[in-house]
Motif scaffolding. Sequence first.
Motif, PDB file in Angstrom:
ATOM      1  N   ARG A 154     -79.241 -50.397  11.716  1.00 17.94           N
ATOM      2  CA  ARG A 154     -78.760 -49.115  11.197  1.00 17.94           C
ATOM      3  C   ARG A 154     -79.699 -48.612  10.095  1.00 17.94           C
ATOM      4  O   ARG A 154     -79.916 -49.305   9.097  1.00 17.94           O
ATOM      5  CB  ARG A 154     -77.345 -49.253  10.650  1.00 17.94           C
ATOM      6  N   PRO A 155     -80.267 -47.401  10.253  1.00 18.96           N
ATOM      7  CA  PRO A 155     -81.192 -46.883   9.243  1.00 18.96           C
ATOM      8  C   PRO A 155     -80.481 -46.652   7.917  1.00 18.96           C
ATOM      9  O   PRO A 155     -79.270 -46.392   7.876  1.00 18.96           O
ATOM     10  CB  PRO A 155     -81.666 -45.556   9.847  1.00 18.96           C
ATOM     11  N   PRO A 156     -81.216 -46.715   6.804  1.00 24.21           N
ATOM     12  CA  PRO A 156     -80.581 -46.556   5.494  1.00 24.21           C
ATOM     13  C   PRO A 156     -79.993 -45.166   5.252  1.00 24.21           C
ATOM     14  O   PRO A 156     -79.113 -45.006   4.412  1.00 24.21           O
ATOM     15  CB  PRO A 156     -81.725 -46.850   4.508  1.00 24.21           C
ATOM     16  N   PHE A 157     -80.480 -44.178   5.984  1.00 18.90           N
ATOM     17  CA  PHE A 157     -79.983 -42.809   5.800  1.00 18.90           C
ATOM     18  C   PHE A 157     -78.824 -42.473   6.729  1.00 18.90           C
ATOM     19  O   PHE A 157     -78.279 -41.372   6.677  1.00 18.90           O
ATOM     20  CB  PHE A 157     -81.113 -41.796   6.048  1.00 18.90           C
ATOM     21  N   ALA A 158     -78.428 -43.413   7.591  1.00 22.90           N
ATOM     22  CA  ALA A 158     -77.453 -43.098   8.637  1.00 22.90           C
ATOM     23  C   ALA A 158     -76.084 -42.747   8.066  1.00 22.90           C
ATOM     24  O   ALA A 158     -75.402 -41.846   8.570  1.00 22.90           O
ATOM     25  CB  ALA A 158     -77.338 -44.260   9.617  1.00 22.90           C
ATOM     26  N   ASP A 159     -75.644 -43.438   7.024  1.00 18.74           N
ATOM     27  CA  ASP A 159     -74.302 -43.176   6.489  1.00 18.74           C
ATOM     28  C   ASP A 159     -74.183 -41.759   5.944  1.00 18.74           C
ATOM     29  O   ASP A 159     -73.196 -41.051   6.215  1.00 18.74           O
ATOM     30  CB  ASP A 159     -73.969 -44.187   5.392  1.00 18.74           C
ATOM     31  N   GLU A 160     -75.181 -41.330   5.164  1.00 24.64           N
ATOM     32  CA  GLU A 160     -75.131 -39.972   4.621  1.00 24.64           C
ATOM     33  C   GLU A 160     -75.229 -38.944   5.731  1.00 24.64           C
ATOM     34  O   GLU A 160     -74.513 -37.924   5.718  1.00 24.64           O
ATOM     35  CB  GLU A 160     -76.264 -39.756   3.616  1.00 24.64           C
ATOM     36  N   TRP A 161     -76.091 -39.183   6.701  1.00 23.46           N
ATOM     37  CA  TRP A 161     -76.250 -38.256   7.819  1.00 23.46           C
ATOM     38  C   TRP A 161     -74.937 -38.128   8.577  1.00 23.46           C
ATOM     39  O   TRP A 161     -74.498 -37.020   8.888  1.00 23.46           O
ATOM     40  CB  TRP A 161     -77.365 -38.753   8.720  1.00 23.46           C
ATOM     41  N   GLU A 162     -74.301 -39.247   8.862  1.00 26.21           N
ATOM     42  CA  GLU A 162     -73.039 -39.210   9.602  1.00 26.21           C
ATOM     43  C   GLU A 162     -71.955 -38.495   8.802  1.00 26.21           C
ATOM     44  O   GLU A 162     -71.159 -37.731   9.356  1.00 26.21           O
ATOM     45  CB  GLU A 162     -72.602 -40.634   9.946  1.00 26.21           C
ATOM     46  N   ARG A 163     -71.920 -38.715   7.490  1.00 26.25           N
ATOM     47  CA  ARG A 163     -70.938 -38.030   6.662  1.00 26.25           C
ATOM     48  C   ARG A 163     -71.115 -36.517   6.734  1.00 26.25           C
ATOM     49  O   ARG A 163     -70.145 -35.764   6.864  1.00 26.25           O
ATOM     50  CB  ARG A 163     -71.070 -38.499   5.212  1.00 26.25           C
ATOM     51  N   LYS A 164     -72.355 -36.060   6.671  1.00 30.63           N
ATOM     52  CA  LYS A 164     -72.624 -34.628   6.738  1.00 30.63           C
ATOM     53  C   LYS A 164     -72.260 -34.067   8.106  1.00 30.63           C
ATOM     54  O   LYS A 164     -71.710 -32.962   8.220  1.00 30.63           O
ATOM     55  CB  LYS A 164     -74.098 -34.351   6.412  1.00 30.63           C
ATOM     56  N   ILE A 165     -72.562 -34.798   9.161  1.00 30.65           N
ATOM     57  CA  ILE A 165     -72.242 -34.322  10.514  1.00 30.65           C
ATOM     58  C   ILE A 165     -70.737 -34.233  10.713  1.00 30.65           C
ATOM     59  O   ILE A 165     -70.228 -33.279  11.323  1.00 30.65           O
ATOM     60  CB  ILE A 165     -72.887 -35.229  11.574  1.00 30.65           C
ATOM     61  N   LEU A 166     -69.985 -35.198  10.205  1.00 31.12           N
ATOM     62  CA  LEU A 166     -68.531 -35.153  10.373  1.00 31.12           C
ATOM     63  C   LEU A 166     -67.932 -33.948   9.657  1.00 31.12           C
ATOM     64  O   LEU A 166     -67.004 -33.304  10.165  1.00 31.12           O
ATOM     65  CB  LEU A 166     -67.913 -36.453   9.858  1.00 31.12           C
ATOM     66  N   ALA A 167     -68.468 -33.607   8.488  1.00 25.20           N
ATOM     67  CA  ALA A 167     -67.991 -32.419   7.782  1.00 25.20           C
ATOM     68  C   ALA A 167     -68.374 -31.151   8.540  1.00 25.20           C
ATOM     69  O   ALA A 167     -67.572 -30.211   8.652  1.00 25.20           O
ATOM     70  CB  ALA A 167     -68.569 -32.394   6.366  1.00 25.20           C
ATOM     71  N   PHE A 168     -69.585 -31.121   9.065  1.00 27.02           N
ATOM     72  CA  PHE A 168     -70.048 -29.982   9.855  1.00 27.02           C
ATOM     73  C   PHE A 168     -69.214 -29.820  11.117  1.00 27.02           C
ATOM     74  O   PHE A 168     -68.825 -28.710  11.494  1.00 27.02           O
ATOM     75  CB  PHE A 168     -71.522 -30.193  10.179  1.00 27.02           C
ATOM     76  N   ARG A 169     -68.896 -30.922  11.759  1.00 27.75           N
ATOM     77  CA  ARG A 169     -68.101 -30.883  12.992  1.00 27.75           C
ATOM     78  C   ARG A 169     -66.748 -30.222  12.767  1.00 27.75           C
ATOM     79  O   ARG A 169     -66.239 -29.488  13.619  1.00 27.75           O
ATOM     80  CB  ARG A 169     -67.907 -32.310  13.518  1.00 27.75           C
ATOM     81  N   GLU A 170     -66.175 -30.443  11.612  1.00 30.69           N
ATOM     82  CA  GLU A 170     -64.864 -29.885  11.313  1.00 30.69           C
ATOM     83  C   GLU A 170     -64.890 -28.361  11.332  1.00 30.69           C
ATOM     84  O   GLU A 170     -63.874 -27.722  11.633  1.00 30.69           O
ATOM     85  CB  GLU A 170     -64.374 -30.405   9.955  1.00 30.69           C
ATOM     86  N   THR A 171     -66.052 -27.756  11.041  1.00 29.63           N
ATOM     87  CA  THR A 171     -66.111 -26.296  11.049  1.00 29.63           C
ATOM     88  C   THR A 171     -65.922 -25.733  12.459  1.00 29.63           C
ATOM     89  O   THR A 171     -65.398 -24.629  12.611  1.00 29.63           O
ATOM     90  CB  THR A 171     -67.438 -25.782  10.454  1.00 29.63           C
TER      91      THR A 171
END
Length: 292
Positions: free
Chosen positions: A27-44
């Motif tokens: 798992r890349p070190p940036f994956a958690d932040e990226w996934e958090r941002k995508i989940l918030a974006f998905r909600e829109t």
Amino acid sequence: MASIVAVIASTHHPFYYKASTATGEDRPPFADEWERKILAFRETLTRANPDVLVMVGSDHFHQLWLDNMPQFLVGKAPFYDANWYNEEREFGLPRMLLKGQEDLSAHILRNGLDEGFDLAFSNELRIDHSITCPIITLRPEADLPIVPIYTNIFAPPLPQPSRFVKLGETIRQIVEQWPSHLRVAIIGTGHLSLELGGPRQFGPHGPDPEFDRKAVEWIATGDLDSCLREVSLDSLHSPGNATHGFMDFMLMMGVAGAGAKADYVDTLDLFHTMEAYFTWYPNGSSALGGAR
């Protein structure tokens, strides 16, 4: 008539699926932040509750090649296969089968022709990550019918940036005139500054952070006048050799409308590119507070 419940513009990094599903040492070190941002974006998109997705993207020389390169193409098939073998091999993208919305495809094609766009069409279109990656990030269930629209951002001669904006305005007008009760989200994907195969390809951010800063501001504030003053086919070579994909963002600014401020804005500097996510609610749906 149909209602446009969301207009969404985003990047379409093909590595997201692999990064977000990786575990342990993979798992890349940036994956958690990226996934958090995508989940918030998905909600829109989830909040908009669409029935149909109009998907604007650009074929990466998979199906459209130098022997057949339309400037703008509408898919009008009942189903769309995806992805391509190299995308499965390099990025771990899954194979997908997406349902088409043939009535809306035919409506866009007929009325687009009448509005002065000589649109090509395909009843046998296979789609790639410019359309499937936004579905993976925004609607991973892949349960909604789509209308894919491909633009040429790769093979000169390219349409002018103003033509992309005009097509966006026209798509919105046509969709709003569709005699249907269905709720439509229009989603388009492109790039900010991007270099592929050149000396500026890999770094902590995109090859031209100043262009990225201005581009995000143009999109977030709906400043089409400033964008069109500064952006030309020639100028887009400077921020990176693949930055012409920004014209798909300009198309989505046309869909949203001049002066329309995005209801949701977020970005992420990600090894060689800035990821960017924008959502507008044209009919006054509840806005989400995007990170700025």
